[in-house]
Design an enzyme around this catalytic site. Sequence first.
Site, PDB file in Angstrom:
ATOM      1  N   ARG A 148       9.210  -1.044   3.611  1.00 26.77           N
ATOM      2  CA  ARG A 148       9.336   0.247   4.578  1.00 26.77           C
ATOM      3  C   ARG A 148       9.822   0.582   3.224  1.00 26.77           C
ATOM      4  NH1 ARG A 148      15.080   1.993   7.416  1.00 26.77           N
ATOM      5  NH2 ARG A 148      14.021   4.066   8.871  1.00 26.77           N
ATOM      6  N   ILE A 203      11.668   6.816   5.866  1.00 28.74           N
ATOM      7  CA  ILE A 203      11.543   8.770   5.915  1.00 28.74           C
ATOM      8  C   ILE A 203      12.674   9.088   7.386  1.00 28.74           C
ATOM      9  CG2 ILE A 203      10.237  10.336   6.088  1.00 28.74           C
ATOM     10  CD1 ILE A 203       9.434   8.452   3.840  1.00 28.74           C
ATOM     11  N   GLU A 257       3.947   7.204  11.242  1.00 32.33           N
ATOM     12  CA  GLU A 257       5.030   8.446  11.724  1.00 32.33           C
ATOM     13  C   GLU A 257       4.387   8.467  13.126  1.00 32.33           C
ATOM     14  OE1 GLU A 257       7.803   9.075  10.107  1.00 32.33           O
ATOM     15  OE2 GLU A 257       7.143   8.655   7.780  1.00 32.33           O
ATOM     16  N   ASN A 304       3.905   1.067  11.036  1.00 30.74           N
ATOM     17  CA  ASN A 304       3.953   1.694   9.642  1.00 30.74           C
ATOM     18  C   ASN A 304       2.913   2.829  10.170  1.00 30.74           C
ATOM     19  OD1 ASN A 304       2.304   2.676   7.012  1.00 30.74           O
ATOM     20  ND2 ASN A 304       0.710   2.049   7.590  1.00 30.74           N
ATOM     21  N   ASP A 326      11.390   6.389  15.031  1.00 33.31           N
ATOM     22  CA  ASP A 326      10.563   6.857  15.451  1.00 33.31           C
ATOM     23  C   ASP A 326       9.528   5.808  16.328  1.00 33.31           C
ATOM     24  OD1 ASP A 326       9.724   5.798  13.500  1.00 33.31           O
ATOM     25  OD2 ASP A 326       8.279   7.697  13.170  1.00 33.31           O
ATOM     26  N   CYS A 328       5.308   2.347   5.710  1.00 38.63           N
ATOM     27  CA  CYS A 328       5.254   1.171   5.703  1.00 38.63           C
ATOM     28  C   CYS A 328       4.425   0.085   5.231  1.00 38.63           C
ATOM     29  CB  CYS A 328       5.990   0.626   6.678  1.00 38.63           C
ATOM     30  SG  CYS A 328       7.560   1.161   7.314  1.00 38.63           S
ATOM     31  N   GLY A 343      -3.736  19.179   2.884  1.00 41.84           N
ATOM     32  CA  GLY A 343      -4.865  19.781   3.649  1.00 41.84           C
ATOM     33  C   GLY A 343      -6.021  18.844   4.295  1.00 41.84           C
ATOM     34  N   ILE A 353      -3.175  19.425  -9.605  1.00 44.09           N
ATOM     35  CA  ILE A 353      -3.292  19.245 -10.859  1.00 44.09           C
ATOM     36  C   ILE A 353      -4.801  20.082 -11.193  1.00 44.09           C
ATOM     37  CG2 ILE A 353      -5.175  17.197 -11.432  1.00 44.09           C
ATOM     38  CD1 ILE A 353      -2.454  16.209 -11.598  1.00 44.09           C
TER      39      ILE A 353
END
Length: 636
Positions: free
Chosen positions: A55, A58, A82, A80, A105, A2, A371, A297
């Site tokens: 929001r 997820i 995870e 905001n 969460d 979010c 990564g 890409i």
Amino acid sequence: MCGINGYVKYGHESQEKLNANMSKMNSLIFHRGPDEDGVFTESNHSHSIALAMRRLSIIDLSSGKQPIFSDDKSIVIVFNGEIYNYKELKARLEKLGVSFNTTSDTEVILKLYETFGVESFKELDGMFGFSIYDKNKDKIYIARDFFGEKPLYYYKSNDQFVWASELKSITSVIDKKPAINSKGLNLYFRLTYIPAPYTIYENIHKLKQNHFIEYDIERNNFSIHQIEKETDNTVSKIDIPFDEAKENVKDLVYESVTSRSVSDVPIGTFLSGGVDSSVVSLCLSQHTSKPIDTFSIGFEKKSYDESEKSRVVAKLINSNHHEFIINEKDLVEDVNKILLNFDEPFSDSSSLPTYLVSNRTKDHVKVALTGDGGDEVFGGYNKYYIGKLNTKYTNIVPKSIHNIMKSVTSPFLKTSSDNRGKRFKIKRLLNSIDYNGGEYYWDILSLGFQKNALGSFLLPKYLHEDLFNTYKEDTKIMHPQTLTDFRLIDKVTSLEGDMLVKVDRTSMLNSLECRAPFLNKKIWNYTNTLPEEYLMKGWNKKYILKEAFRDQFPEDFLDKSKSGFGAPVGDWLKSGLRKELESYIVEKELIDQNIFHVDNTIKLVKNHITGKEDNTFKVWTFYCFQKWYYNIYKQL
């Protein structure tokens, strides 16, 4: 995932005005959370308080709507990010008799705070920016995650306290136009970005990673605290056999990828073909029963295109691979949207392809693993060679001879194209050699203007001798010498201020959530206890990570060099962007701007666009600043 906003205003403010301000702040970050919004407001005779958010759903798609309240409505949170260990934390709380109304969460953070207070913040494994209003204490707590993956800005005046996930929300509601902060400006032209706690604006700050604000509403003041103690360069290295450490690293990486793959929506990976994204993609593919989606890409300009490497990995793990080849036209069309969304000057050119891969990826998945962080955690940058090189060089070559060599070779090391070949690297090394013991790393970090060049470009009022003191104090490293020193400095400068900003803004502009498994406190703390030669063996970077996964890739694949995720902006400044660039060096405008040495600036730009000398990094940094200045700052 979010975006959050918060607002405290002292004195009378109508409910209508309060609602309008929160609506404005929320609308400006719609891209961060297009699924739904939420607002909490409260007013009395002395002040008004509001918490708001947008929001992107997820986890817990049905019942995770925010704000979320405690059972007695005395505590409210907007969040905001995870939290990857929220299920474990929830189970622990339930054993204590705590009950839950949602499966989100967000509620776990709230109940954890309600049970253990601010000490609970260090229990969170994840990326976050959140604010909790506790009516019982008449305080607001605003926290940012360990690495700074999620942004948080704040502003304080006599009658306002404002915080937000993006700068644009703050500048839209504060009482007066902020001045340009000279230290923020100086940092930008040195580094090409502005790390916390600074921004380009006076009185608007970034909350440092791994810190929280305790704001006392009645007294209208606040204090800032570190969430948990961080590793420093005095941590003892453990005595452990390499093979055992290697297996531990492998287990930690698998565990982290698994935890970061929890989602109620489709998930994939960015796959560049480098070591880090290849390892993450491999681990995710082995964690799921179906082929995963991978995204890469490539560039029409072959010296920047490394898409072939990603194809090798995609074939190895049998992924549904999506490859997008882009050209100058693709990026020039979007350059305004991309650069201006940073809200302040930011000139890491890799933000352009990162935006495009995010833009293409969002059509297939809602979450992508990356990564990012692998180089900082495992010691993977070429710049980390500088400690060894500086020691060897200064032991052999006297300073007087070095100065002569720099002078003699300077004309021969000039380049006329956007090329980072041998001449560029030799020139950068010679300019970074330090005989005084410890300042060279700050010059290595300076991807825009090095210290000795900035004085002829910026006016004296914007120059600072103590520019990096904040980061020296934060890391307790006055004179960086070792790989551990360099990595710790990068954590609070380039990782927080550049890499994570780039990924957050470009992915969220596309309403795509990115997660970085290498940015895990367990992995970071563990690698900091390992002997440095496990991370960099001789000239072999990321040695332990590569050895941990070597048997799962083709022979020598993990040893192939990779040029990075840049874009040929030096060429574009001479072609598609040239007209706009030339509009930024009009003499009268530069004089009125009163920031730059006019003649030197015009010469720098003209030498580049005419092909006389390649000044890509400096001119791109100047171009991005001017774009911000004329399109955002002058419009405030």
